[in-house]
Motif scaffolding. Structure first.
Motif, PDB file in Angstrom:
ATOM      1  N   THR A 101       0.776  -1.299  -0.070  1.00  0.00           N
ATOM      2  CA  THR A 101       0.014  -0.068  -0.080  1.00  0.00           C
ATOM      3  C   THR A 101       0.768   1.256   0.034  1.00  0.00           C
ATOM      4  O   THR A 101       0.709   2.162  -0.634  1.00  0.00           O
ATOM      5  N   GLU A 102       1.971   1.107   0.893  1.00  0.00           N
ATOM      6  CA  GLU A 102       2.919   2.406   0.954  1.00  0.00           C
ATOM      7  C   GLU A 102       3.451   2.606  -0.398  1.00  0.00           C
ATOM      8  O   GLU A 102       3.760   3.672  -0.925  1.00  0.00           O
ATOM      9  N   ALA A 103       4.087   1.486  -1.013  1.00  0.00           N
ATOM     10  CA  ALA A 103       4.359   1.428  -2.337  1.00  0.00           C
ATOM     11  C   ALA A 103       3.534   1.925  -3.611  1.00  0.00           C
ATOM     12  O   ALA A 103       3.897   1.969  -4.754  1.00  0.00           O
ATOM     13  N   GLY A 104       2.197   1.755  -3.270  1.00  0.00           N
ATOM     14  CA  GLY A 104       1.097   2.285  -4.483  1.00  0.00           C
ATOM     15  C   GLY A 104       0.892   1.341  -5.370  1.00  0.00           C
ATOM     16  O   GLY A 104       0.515   1.441  -6.503  1.00  0.00           O
ATOM     17  N   ILE A 105       0.928  -0.158  -4.671  1.00  0.00           N
ATOM     18  CA  ILE A 105       0.802  -1.403  -5.716  1.00  0.00           C
ATOM     19  C   ILE A 105      -0.527  -1.980  -4.953  1.00  0.00           C
ATOM     20  O   ILE A 105      -0.581  -1.976  -3.883  1.00  0.00           O
ATOM     21  N   HIS A 106      -1.194  -2.268  -6.052  1.00  0.00           N
ATOM     22  CA  HIS A 106      -2.547  -3.187  -5.714  1.00  0.00           C
ATOM     23  C   HIS A 106      -2.182  -4.535  -4.827  1.00  0.00           C
ATOM     24  O   HIS A 106      -1.279  -5.195  -5.690  1.00  0.00           O
ATOM     25  N   ILE A 107      -2.831  -4.765  -4.003  1.00  0.00           N
ATOM     26  CA  ILE A 107      -2.622  -6.125  -3.318  1.00  0.00           C
ATOM     27  C   ILE A 107      -3.730  -6.694  -2.776  1.00  0.00           C
ATOM     28  O   ILE A 107      -4.898  -5.797  -2.425  1.00  0.00           O
ATOM     29  N   LEU A 116     -10.600 -10.482  -1.289  1.00  0.00           N
ATOM     30  CA  LEU A 116     -10.531  -9.245  -0.476  1.00  0.00           C
ATOM     31  C   LEU A 116      -9.675  -8.360  -1.004  1.00  0.00           C
ATOM     32  O   LEU A 116      -8.524  -8.526  -1.354  1.00  0.00           O
ATOM     33  N   ALA A 117      -9.991  -7.041  -1.187  1.00  0.00           N
ATOM     34  CA  ALA A 117      -9.578  -5.888  -1.487  1.00  0.00           C
ATOM     35  C   ALA A 117      -9.999  -4.682  -0.603  1.00  0.00           C
ATOM     36  O   ALA A 117     -11.230  -4.842  -0.101  1.00  0.00           O
ATOM     37  N   VAL A 118      -9.125  -3.754  -0.590  1.00  0.00           N
ATOM     38  CA  VAL A 118      -9.793  -2.582   0.261  1.00  0.00           C
ATOM     39  C   VAL A 118     -10.520  -1.703  -0.562  1.00  0.00           C
ATOM     40  O   VAL A 118     -11.492  -1.039  -0.056  1.00  0.00           O
ATOM     41  N   SER A 119     -10.197  -1.528  -1.974  1.00  0.00           N
ATOM     42  CA  SER A 119     -11.016  -0.675  -2.625  1.00  0.00           C
ATOM     43  C   SER A 119     -11.011  -1.077  -4.324  1.00  0.00           C
ATOM     44  O   SER A 119     -10.286  -2.177  -4.563  1.00  0.00           O
ATOM     45  N   HIS A 120     -12.018  -0.806  -4.982  1.00  0.00           N
ATOM     46  CA  HIS A 120     -11.811  -1.225  -6.339  1.00  0.00           C
ATOM     47  C   HIS A 120     -10.671  -0.620  -6.962  1.00  0.00           C
ATOM     48  O   HIS A 120     -10.299   0.495  -6.821  1.00  0.00           O
ATOM     49  N   SER A 121     -10.224  -1.065  -8.111  1.00  0.00           N
ATOM     50  CA  SER A 121      -9.055  -0.713  -8.841  1.00  0.00           C
ATOM     51  C   SER A 121      -9.027  -1.353 -10.201  1.00  0.00           C
ATOM     52  O   SER A 121      -9.550  -2.320 -10.366  1.00  0.00           O
ATOM     53  N   LYS A 122      -8.485  -0.694 -11.139  1.00  0.00           N
ATOM     54  CA  LYS A 122      -8.185  -1.321 -12.392  1.00  0.00           C
ATOM     55  C   LYS A 122      -7.740  -2.888 -12.522  1.00  0.00           C
ATOM     56  O   LYS A 122      -7.953  -3.775 -13.151  1.00  0.00           O
ATOM     57  N   GLU A 123      -6.785  -3.122 -11.474  1.00  0.00           N
ATOM     58  CA  GLU A 123      -6.177  -3.974 -11.325  1.00  0.00           C
ATOM     59  C   GLU A 123      -7.077  -5.331 -10.882  1.00  0.00           C
ATOM     60  O   GLU A 123      -7.098  -6.774 -11.166  1.00  0.00           O
ATOM     61  N   LEU A 124      -7.798  -4.706  -9.783  1.00  0.00           N
ATOM     62  CA  LEU A 124      -8.945  -5.844  -9.394  1.00  0.00           C
ATOM     63  C   LEU A 124      -9.789  -5.983 -10.355  1.00  0.00           C
ATOM     64  O   LEU A 124     -10.211  -7.196 -10.471  1.00  0.00           O
ATOM     65  N   ILE A 155      -0.423  -6.850  -7.711  1.00  0.00           N
ATOM     66  CA  ILE A 155      -0.841  -6.685  -9.126  1.00  0.00           C
ATOM     67  C   ILE A 155      -0.355  -5.299  -9.725  1.00  0.00           C
ATOM     68  O   ILE A 155      -0.642  -4.455  -9.277  1.00  0.00           O
ATOM     69  N   ASP A 156       0.506  -5.286 -11.028  1.00  0.00           N
ATOM     70  CA  ASP A 156       0.612  -4.221 -11.848  1.00  0.00           C
ATOM     71  C   ASP A 156       0.573  -4.638 -13.250  1.00  0.00           C
ATOM     72  O   ASP A 156       1.200  -5.384 -13.604  1.00  0.00           O
TER      73      ASP A 156
END
Length: 269
Positions: A101-107, A116-124, A155-156
């Motif tokens: 999260t600190e690195a700005g990478i989807h996890i 399970l994810a914190v929020s929606h993203s294009k990666e998700l 994911i990137d």
């Protein structure tokens, strides 16, 4: 006839690029089981995704198994039971969650049935479209980890080098805690220590009483190397990355879009 067990990766191996499975590959799998051989679908995906694919293939009968989460979970389709399960300890999962999260990478991680994810993203969205899995948006980091997860996935979609830099930066921390590897250029996986597809080969051969030389493993990506090296016959798809081909005993003449799995089953069964 000596019984064989075929360990078969999903994406880039059994599946064509459009995520469909050819009739020839389907028939080869069913024929192998009909002849008394075993099939173990081996994937980084979750059990729920593996079940869905196996049901579509008609492989939920005796003799059919799943190596899910890159060896973190081993599942018997016919008995509908988990034979082996490993988890990432909460403290290690929390570390990866905060660092990514600190690195700005989807996890993301998983429950038994959902991503399970914190929020929606294009990666998700990319992942959900690819796997067809349901998803739960937790809203905050802490609620993602209410139990020990089977794995953590970074994911990137555009910059593999960002994932490589993350892996390198945390290599010292990782030692003795978990294992990391790429399952494709977009996915960096962090799995429980000892959870590999190679472990799945060892476990199922012992469980079923099959000599490991009668195991045939087929794959195309870095996370398939452990099972390719462990099996009696390690097979790389024609479309596999070079590291996988270097580790294999045999490289298919046909790629994943042209029935490479059927080629292997016909050749080695």
């Amino acid at each position: 006839m000596e019984k064989k067990i075929f360990f078969i990766d999903f994406d880039g191996t059994l599946m064509r690029d459009d995520k469909t499975i050819s009739d020839k590959n389907r028939n080869a799998l069913r024929n192998a089981v009909d002849q008394g051989h075993y099939i173990a679908l081996a994937t980084g995906r979750a059990i729920s995704s593996g079940r869905k694919i196996a049901k579509d293939l008609g492989l939920t009968r005796p003799g059919c198994y799943l190596v899910a989460y890159n060896g973190g979970t081993i599942y018997d389709f016919a008995a509908d039971c988990i034979l082996s399960r490993k988890h990432v300890p909460i403290e290690y999962a929390s570390y990866l969650l905060e660092a990514a999260t600190e690195a700005g990478i989807h996890i993301q991680t998983y429950s038994d049935t959902q991503v399970l994810a914190v929020s929606h993203s294009k990666e998700l969205d990319f992942y959900l479209k690819k796997t067809g899995m349901p998803c739960k948006i937790t809203g905050d980091l802490n609620s993602m980890l209410y139990e020990e997860p089977p794995k953590m996935l970074l994911i990137d979609l555009e910059h593999k080098e960002r994932l490589e830099e993350f892996q390198k930066a945390h290599a010292e921390w990782e030692k003795g805690k978990c294992s990391s590897f790429f399952s494709c250029k977009e996915y960096l996986e962090y799995c429980p220590l000892g959870a590999t597809k190679g472990y799945g080969v060892e476990y199922l051969c012992q469980f079923l009483g099959i000599p490991i030389e009668n195991a045939i493993a087929i794959g195309d990506e870095e996370n398939d190397i452990s099972m390719i090296q462990k099996a009696g016959v390690g097979v790389a798809m024609k479309n596999a990355v070079q590291h996988v081909k270097d580790a294999a005993d045999y490289v298919t003449e046909h790629d994943n879009n042209h029935d490479g799995v059927a080629e292997v089953i016909e050749k080695f069964s």
